[in-house]
Scaffold this active site. Structure first.
Site, PDB file in Angstrom:
ATOM      1  N   ALA A  62       0.852  -1.189   0.000  1.00 31.10           N
ATOM      2  CA  ALA A  62       0.000   0.000   0.000  1.00 31.10           C
ATOM      3  C   ALA A  62       0.887   1.238   0.000  1.00 31.10           C
ATOM      4  O   ALA A  62       2.077   1.160   0.281  1.00 31.10           O
ATOM      5  CB  ALA A  62      -0.873  -0.018   1.245  1.00 31.10           C
ATOM      6  N   GLY A 103       0.755  -5.225   1.029  1.00 32.91           N
ATOM      7  CA  GLY A 103      -0.342  -5.258   0.064  1.00 32.91           C
ATOM      8  C   GLY A 103       0.070  -5.912  -1.247  1.00 32.91           C
ATOM      9  O   GLY A 103      -0.768  -6.489  -1.955  1.00 32.91           O
ATOM     10  N   GLU A 106      -0.394  -9.502  -0.656  1.00 31.53           N
ATOM     11  CA  GLU A 106      -1.840  -9.764  -0.557  1.00 31.53           C
ATOM     12  C   GLU A 106      -2.475  -9.805  -1.950  1.00 31.53           C
ATOM     13  O   GLU A 106      -3.337 -10.635  -2.224  1.00 31.53           O
ATOM     14  CB  GLU A 106      -2.516  -8.695   0.308  1.00 31.53           C
ATOM     15  CG  GLU A 106      -2.086  -8.790   1.763  1.00 31.53           C
ATOM     16  CD  GLU A 106      -2.780  -7.757   2.626  1.00 31.53           C
ATOM     17  OE1 GLU A 106      -2.439  -6.566   2.501  1.00 31.53           O
ATOM     18  OE2 GLU A 106      -3.676  -8.122   3.405  1.00 31.53           O
ATOM     19  N   GLU A 126       3.699  -5.779   7.861  1.00 36.30           N
ATOM     20  CA  GLU A 126       2.853  -4.717   8.435  1.00 36.30           C
ATOM     21  C   GLU A 126       3.052  -4.519   9.934  1.00 36.30           C
ATOM     22  O   GLU A 126       2.953  -3.392  10.425  1.00 36.30           O
ATOM     23  CB  GLU A 126       1.369  -5.013   8.165  1.00 36.30           C
ATOM     24  CG  GLU A 126       0.919  -4.710   6.746  1.00 36.30           C
ATOM     25  CD  GLU A 126       1.160  -5.845   5.770  1.00 36.30           C
ATOM     26  OE1 GLU A 126       1.925  -6.771   6.108  1.00 36.30           O
ATOM     27  OE2 GLU A 126       0.588  -5.800   4.670  1.00 36.30           O
TER      28      GLU A 126
END
Ligand code: NAD
Length: 699
Positions: A62, A103, A106, A126
């Protein structure tokens, strides 16, 4: 630029994320990806989709600069995109190189298959930012690899290499040769039609065996208790993986999302993200042109092979830079080199490095006792005794024997860098490089610019820190620089608390509970009490009107108690143990000093201990900022995070002050000043900011 480009080859659409430098999944890239993906799905000619990244990597996750901003929540959100990919009726293959982190991983977990270049890093880091994967990572990873392994990756956050990921079945194929070609070929090998689809959410095979071991999670929590002390995110991560077993996929996703939202808004996560950003910002030097050339450092010398010199030499060798160490006598040289060898051997014995690494490093370290044998080093770091005259002699000598463009650095912790520089004809090439003990372990390198230090010397030294794997922070000359000057304010108050009624273990407990690895007295015993004693005695002669300090530490040293090295200091130690045990003899000594000084001893609570020790440290930090000794509050935080173990989840002293509120810090300082006078006068900058309702972060 933030785009997704599409190319077509053999009925496969190749979608390439393109958002330099790390393909961070900000709003613009998410929007572009959604469009490109929908177009590929609508294209009747396309039978399979490959998702890859341009540049150095697949995707590092992200865009954390969007965290906490409306943009991060604006659709299409990352979870929505991943759900869309997973539900696709055409097989989707992630083609991964460089990094697939957070991310990014993911996203890859939402794809039906993963093909990776060997050496690629895959991870969910994270937790280091005080959050958990919030786009399905905690629910999908345990469906792809064994639950225990998934726990490690999510709770510890350490990435694994593609080779390991292939063993764990996180990666379906390793790509030898061209990655996209390999991924397209992989698509061609898939079965026809619906059989090629493998939505991660539907996979249960890894969950079944874990359901038979419900105790696994409790065991895991116990095992991580020490490492995760004071942290919320690792525990939340365990809960999410637990939910993956106990709940349906959709309920698990919701649980993860709610947990993520709670954490991302927490002070802890804000502090950890602050720590992440300020560390990077510290590399930027105000007023230093970006294109300032840095001198290449391909060879080095270290003067003095004692505690610090030996560790500093190891830093160079670890970075592959040949280093010559100079001592006054062969006897001292051999002793120093022996300790270096012992340190490496201990790392080999613990399996941290292979024997060949040790041999390679030792071969890079050469010991000499004669300046003529120093060669032509690009940089010299002096680490001899803390005596001005001796240091000036060394610098005068170095000025004579080293090439004119060699950088001359000093590891002094208290002396005036400008005076040291005055012993040379090249003060612009003299700088402080203040390493922390043990120098081969501690990450901080406080670089001290003198009045005449040139931009090039500063740029070179900051670059050198990076090369050595250190976090370089630039500071100015003052007594103790940033770190030790603030440390002095803090330990001085800790000592005064003893006079007023506290005991060493009470102060240490409050500071430990605040999150430091240890309190000031345990730390004193570890570092050795004699060093400070000698400095205080010398200063008492030099500056007899110096501010008052508590006599307790001196009294302890007068008893020959120098800390762990004599098995007695603020605490006593059993034979061969490093565990501090409160000592009634010291308690009596402290009570005696209180009586002598006329204090009526009183109970002192944890809150007061924190306020006295931490707020005074912050107050000193405010003075340092106003004097321009540190460039910015974040630099002070970085010094404390990497040099002194300030709890990272509190972001550093200046960030912590902002979370408490500067008005609160100022009010306490003012009350302390009214009561005690002395150094406790609130810093004008603290007063100004507090009265304006601002924080250090507003500067
Ligand atoms: P140390 O006593 O362990 O080592 C000093 C070494 O320098 C000794 O081996 C000595 O033989 C050698 N030496 C003395 N004069 C010399 C000369 N003229 N030429 C060559 N070698 C000489 O001291 P240390 O703890 O390593 O400290 C070194 C410097 O680092 C000091 O300036 C100190 O303030 C600073 N420092 C120390 C620490 C720490 O925790 N020990 C931390 C940061 C900075």
């Amino acid at each position: 630029m933030s785009t997704v480009t599409t190319t077509k080859t053999s009925q496969t659409a190749v979608l390439t994320l393109d958002h330099a430098p790390v393909n961070g999944l900000g709003l613009a890239l998410r929007t572009a990806l959604t469009k490109a993906f929908c177009d590929a799905m609508a294209d009747a000619e396309v039978t399979a989709i490959v998702l890859t990244g341009a540049g150095r990597m697949f995707c590092a996750g992200a865009d954390i600069s969007e965290f906490g901003t409306p943009k991060s929540m604006q659709p299409p959100s990352l979870p929505e995109i991943i759900n869309m990919i997973e539900a696709a009726k055409k097989p989707v293959v992630a083609a991964i190189h460089g990094n697939a982190l957070g991310g990014g991983l993911e996203l890859a977990l939402g794809c039906h298959y993963r093909v990776a270049v060997p050496g690629t890093n895959l991870g969910l880091p994270e937790v280091s930012l005080g959050i958990i994967p919030g786009a399905g990572g905690t629910q999908r990873l345990p469906r792809v690899i064994a639950v225990e392994r998934a726990l490690d990756m999510i709770v510890v956050g350490k990435p694994i290499k593609a080779e390991k990921a292939a063993e764990l079945c996180l990666v379906d194929a390793l790509a030898e040769g061209d990655l996209v070609e390999a991924a397209v070929k992989f698509c061609q090998g898939l079965p026809e039609g619906a059989d090629a689809l493998r939505p991660t959410r539907a996979r249960e095979d890894n969950l079944e065996p874990a359901r038979d071991k419900p105790e696994m999670f409790e065991d895991y929590r116990k095992a991580m208790a020490r490492r995760a002390r004071g942290l919320d995110a690792p525990y939340a991560a365990v809960e999410c993986v637990e939910a993956c077993l106990a709940k349906t996929f959709d309920d698990g996703l919701q649980f993860e999302r709610d947990t993520f939202k709670r954490l991302v808004a927490s002070d802890q996560s804000r502090a950890l993200r602050h720590a992440f950003f300020v560390e990077r910002a510290a590399a930027k030097i105000d007023g230093l042109p970006k294109d300032t050339p840095a001198r290449k450092v391909e060879s080095a010398a270290v003067i003095g092979c004692g505690t610090m010199g030996g560790g500093i030499a190891m830093n160079f060798a670890n970075a592959g830079i040949p280093v010559t160490v100079l001592e006054t006598k062969d006897e001292f040289l051999q002793k120093g080199l022996g300790i270096i060898a012992k340190n490496y051997a201990a790392s080999v014995a613990k399996g941290r490095i292979p024997q060949e690494k040790m041999d390679g490093c030792m071969a890079l370290i050469q010991g000499v006792t004669d300046y003529a044998a120093l060669g032509e080093p690009d940089v010299v770091i002096e680490a001899i005794f803390e005596k001005m005259d001796a240091k000036k002699d060394v610098f005068a000598k170095l000025d004579e024997v080293t090439p004119p463009d060699t950088i001359l650095a000093t590891n002094t912790s208290t002396l005036d860098v400008d005076e040291i520089a005055s012993a040379t004809k090249r003060p612009e090439q003299v700088i402080g490089t203040h390493f922390f003990s043990p120098a081969n372990v501690m990450r901080l390198q406080e670089n001290v610019r003198g009045k005449q230090t040139s931009d090039k010397t500063i740029a070179s030294t900051m670059t050198l820190a990076k090369k050595l794997g250190k976090v370089g922070v630039l500071v100015g000359v003052c007594d103790g620089f940033v770190g030790n000057r603030m440390l002095h304010a803090y330990t001085r108050q800790a000592n005064f608390l003893l006079e007023e009624g506290a005991l060493p273990h009470e102060v240490d407990k409050a500071i430990f509970d605040f999150g430091f690895p240890m309190g000031p007295f345990a730390m004193g015993d570890l570092a050795g009490l004699d060093v400070g004693w000698l400095i205080r005695k010398a200063r008492a002669k030099e500056k007899p009107n110096n501010l008052r300090y508590s006599p307790i530490a001196d009294r302890i040293c007068e008893k020959g108690r120098f800390g762990q090295k004599t098995s007695a200091g603020w605490y006593r130690y059993e034979e061969g143990s490093r565990t501090p045990i409160p000592d009634p003899e010291i308690e009596q000594l402290i009570i005696g000093v209180s009586e002598e000084l006329g204090f009526e001893r009183r109970a002192i609570g944890e809150q007061e201990i924190i306020e006295r020790c931490i707020y005074t440290m912050i107050n000193e930090g405010a003075k340092i900022l106003a004097e321009g000794i540190a460039q910015r509050p974040g630099d002070i935080d970085t010094v404390w995070l990497y040099g002194y173990g300030f709890p990272r989840q509190r972001g550093g002293p200046m960030f912590y002050a902002d979370t408490v509120g500067l008005k609160q810090v100022y009010d306490v300082m003012r009350a302390l000043h009214d009561e005690h006078g002395d150094w406790l006068e609130p810093a004008p900058l603290l007063k100004e900011l507090a009265e304006a309702g601002k924080g250090f972060g507003d500067l």
